[in-house]
Design a protein around this motif. Structure first.
Motif, PDB file in Angstrom:
ATOM      1  N   GLY A 173       0.835  -1.208   0.000  1.00  0.00           N
ATOM      2  CA  GLY A 173       0.000   0.000   0.000  1.00  0.00           C
ATOM      3  C   GLY A 173       0.869   1.256   0.000  1.00  0.00           C
ATOM      4  O   GLY A 173       0.581   2.224  -0.727  1.00  0.00           O
TER       5      GLY A 173
ATOM      6  N   ASN B 148      -3.256  -5.507  -5.613  1.00  0.00           N
ATOM      7  CA  ASN B 148      -2.707  -4.145  -5.646  1.00  0.00           C
ATOM      8  C   ASN B 148      -2.986  -3.328  -6.901  1.00  0.00           C
ATOM      9  O   ASN B 148      -2.800  -2.108  -6.880  1.00  0.00           O
TER      10      ASN B 148
ATOM     11  N   SER C 298      -5.437  -0.353  -6.464  1.00  0.00           N
ATOM     12  CA  SER C 298      -4.944   0.705  -5.570  1.00  0.00           C
ATOM     13  C   SER C 298      -3.794   1.488  -6.233  1.00  0.00           C
ATOM     14  O   SER C 298      -3.657   2.693  -6.049  1.00  0.00           O
ATOM     15  N   ILE C 299      -2.992   0.821  -7.049  1.00  0.00           N
ATOM     16  CA  ILE C 299      -1.917   1.529  -7.772  1.00  0.00           C
ATOM     17  C   ILE C 299      -2.522   2.552  -8.741  1.00  0.00           C
ATOM     18  O   ILE C 299      -2.101   3.711  -8.793  1.00  0.00           O
TER      19      ILE C 299
ATOM     20  N   ALA D 255       2.297   1.768  -3.379  1.00  0.00           N
ATOM     21  CA  ALA D 255       1.304   2.352  -4.303  1.00  0.00           C
ATOM     22  C   ALA D 255       1.159   3.857  -4.064  1.00  0.00           C
ATOM     23  O   ALA D 255       0.909   4.618  -5.000  1.00  0.00           O
ATOM     24  N   ALA D 256       1.320   4.273  -2.810  1.00  0.00           N
ATOM     25  CA  ALA D 256       1.126   5.695  -2.472  1.00  0.00           C
ATOM     26  C   ALA D 256       2.414   6.508  -2.605  1.00  0.00           C
ATOM     27  O   ALA D 256       2.405   7.726  -2.411  1.00  0.00           O
ATOM     28  N   SER D 257       3.525   5.853  -2.917  1.00  0.00           N
ATOM     29  CA  SER D 257       4.816   6.573  -2.955  1.00  0.00           C
ATOM     30  C   SER D 257       4.876   7.493  -4.185  1.00  0.00           C
ATOM     31  O   SER D 257       4.144   7.298  -5.150  1.00  0.00           O
TER      32      SER D 257
ATOM     33  N   GLN E 262      -5.568   3.823  -8.569  1.00  0.00           N
ATOM     34  CA  GLN E 262      -6.259   4.849  -7.755  1.00  0.00           C
ATOM     35  C   GLN E 262      -5.282   5.894  -7.227  1.00  0.00           C
ATOM     36  O   GLN E 262      -5.620   7.046  -7.063  1.00  0.00           O
ATOM     37  N   ASN E 263      -4.046   5.427  -6.970  1.00  0.00           N
ATOM     38  CA  ASN E 263      -3.005   6.354  -6.505  1.00  0.00           C
ATOM     39  C   ASN E 263      -2.351   7.104  -7.665  1.00  0.00           C
ATOM     40  O   ASN E 263      -1.305   7.724  -7.503  1.00  0.00           O
ATOM     41  N   ARG E 264      -2.989   6.990  -8.830  1.00  0.00           N
ATOM     42  CA  ARG E 264      -2.565   7.748 -10.026  1.00  0.00           C
ATOM     43  C   ARG E 264      -1.153   7.372 -10.499  1.00  0.00           C
ATOM     44  O   ARG E 264      -0.329   8.225 -10.836  1.00  0.00           O
ATOM     45  N   LYS E 265      -0.883   6.051 -10.497  1.00  0.00           N
ATOM     46  CA  LYS E 265       0.384   5.576 -11.068  1.00  0.00           C
ATOM     47  C   LYS E 265       0.063   4.696 -12.263  1.00  0.00           C
ATOM     48  O   LYS E 265      -0.908   3.933 -12.234  1.00  0.00           O
TER      49      LYS E 265
END
Ligand SMILES: NC(=O)c1ccc[n+]([C@@H]2O[C@H](COP(=O)([O-])OP(=O)(O)OC[C@H]3O[C@@H](n4cnc5c(N)ncnc54)[C@H](O)[C@@H]3O)[C@@H](O)[C@H]2O)c1
Length: 287
Positions: free
Chosen positions: A73, A95, A98-99, A76-78, A101-104
């Motif tokens: 997580g 994952n 979520s990746i 993904a948020a890094s 969603q974290n705009r990656k």
């Protein structure tokens, strides 16, 4: 926080993409080394692996040390532009959304996960909703460009994969089969069925079947044959495509990765090339 790094290289300013890596095994390590040695215009800034020893070993090999995150997580948020998944089908299931969603952006190596339609749909929707891209490198085969080109005219698509039984050991298939991989003494067809079933029974061995079916006529119409050959020192993939366009065959004899015999050297090289395409020059060769 700015997502890209501006690095001076002589008089030129280069905008380096920041990369996160999920899975630091055979493929992850080779990709990380390629970035670290300057083969790709990118910077590996964050990594995560279930095994702390494996991620620590990878970091010890690199000159430019990435941060090891505590969990997937946090990876993904890094602050990265692209995350490369080189872990497992479960890692994709757990994952991928979520990746996005974290705009990656996301590069997926465990492509078999995408033959689960619900996962595929979630990823497609995630790309649209968050305006992000997912990359699937060609992996251990050649010719996906041709298969994509003829997809509307394909009548049949067959993959025959030959591997040493050692490279197939540990697959779910053997939990219910009478076949013991240690007792195979001559080339033996151990499996014949659809790509959809093959990726479930051999999740770490037959990602190419997933790539072929996604590029071609779908996972229930793509036929997969797996041959266990105790004399095989290569991972061999033979593809036959037939249809209104004509017929073509492709044969690739892959040297297995020294650190993971299930994985072919070409799979890693293909991931590095895909990354070069994403991060590098704007001149793109081939379709
Ligand atoms: N697309 C292709 O053509 C192709 C070719 C070969 C392998 N693969 C796939 O790529 C993936 C990586 O292959 P490899 O040879 O590097 O495998 P590997 O076993 O050498 O390394 C995988 C690493 O990922 C870690 N890992 C597994 N699940 C994880 C999770 N959920 N979260 C965090 N870490 C996790 C493991 O601890 C291990 O260190 C595998 O799924 C493999 O099947 C794809």
């Amino acid at each position: 926080m700015p997502i890209t790094d501006l690095t001076r290289c002589g008089a030129k300013k280069i905008c380096l993409k920041r990369i996160g890596l999920l899975g630091c095994g055979a493929i992850g390590t080779e990709i990380a080394l390629a970035i670290d040695s300057g083969k790709v215009d990118a910077k590996l800034t964050h990594v995560f692996d279930f095994s702390k020893d494996v991620s620590a070993l990878l970091v010890s090999k690199l000159t430019n040390k990435p941060i090891v995150t505590e969990n997937a997580g946090l990876l993904a948020a890094s602050p990265v532009d692209l995350i490369i998944e080189a872990a497992s089908q479960d890692a994709v299931r757990d994952n991928a959304l979520s990746i996005l969603q974290n705009r990656k952006d996301l590069m997926i190596m465990s492509v078999g996960a995408l033959l689960d339609e619900s996962i595929f749909d979630i990823i497609v929707e995630g790309c649209k909703d968050f305006n992000k891209r997912v990359f699937l490198p060609s992996g251990a085969i050649a010719g996906l460009d041709a298969i994509r080109a003829v997809q509307d005219e394909l009548d049949s698509l067959v993959l025959v994969t030959t591997k040493n039984p050692k490279a197939l050991k540990g697959a779910k298939f053997f939990e219910t089969s009478q076949i013991d991989p240690d007792k195979i003494v001559a080339p033996t067809v151990i499996y014949e069925g659809t790509a959809q079933e093959a990726v479930k029974l051999f999740p770490s061995n037959i990602n190419v079947a997933a790539l072929l079916s996604l590029a071609g006529i779908g996972s229930t119409k793509t036929t997969v044959k797996i041959v266990a050959d105790p004399k095989a020192d290569k991972n061999i993939h033979e593809i036959e495509a037939k249809g209104k366009f004509g017929r073509f065959t492709i044969k690739v004899e892959n040297v297995p990765s020294p650190s993971n015999p299930k994985t072919s050297r070409l799979a890693t090289l293909s991931a590095v090339e895909c990354l070069r395409k994403i991060c590098g020059s704007r001149v793109q060769i081939g379709t």
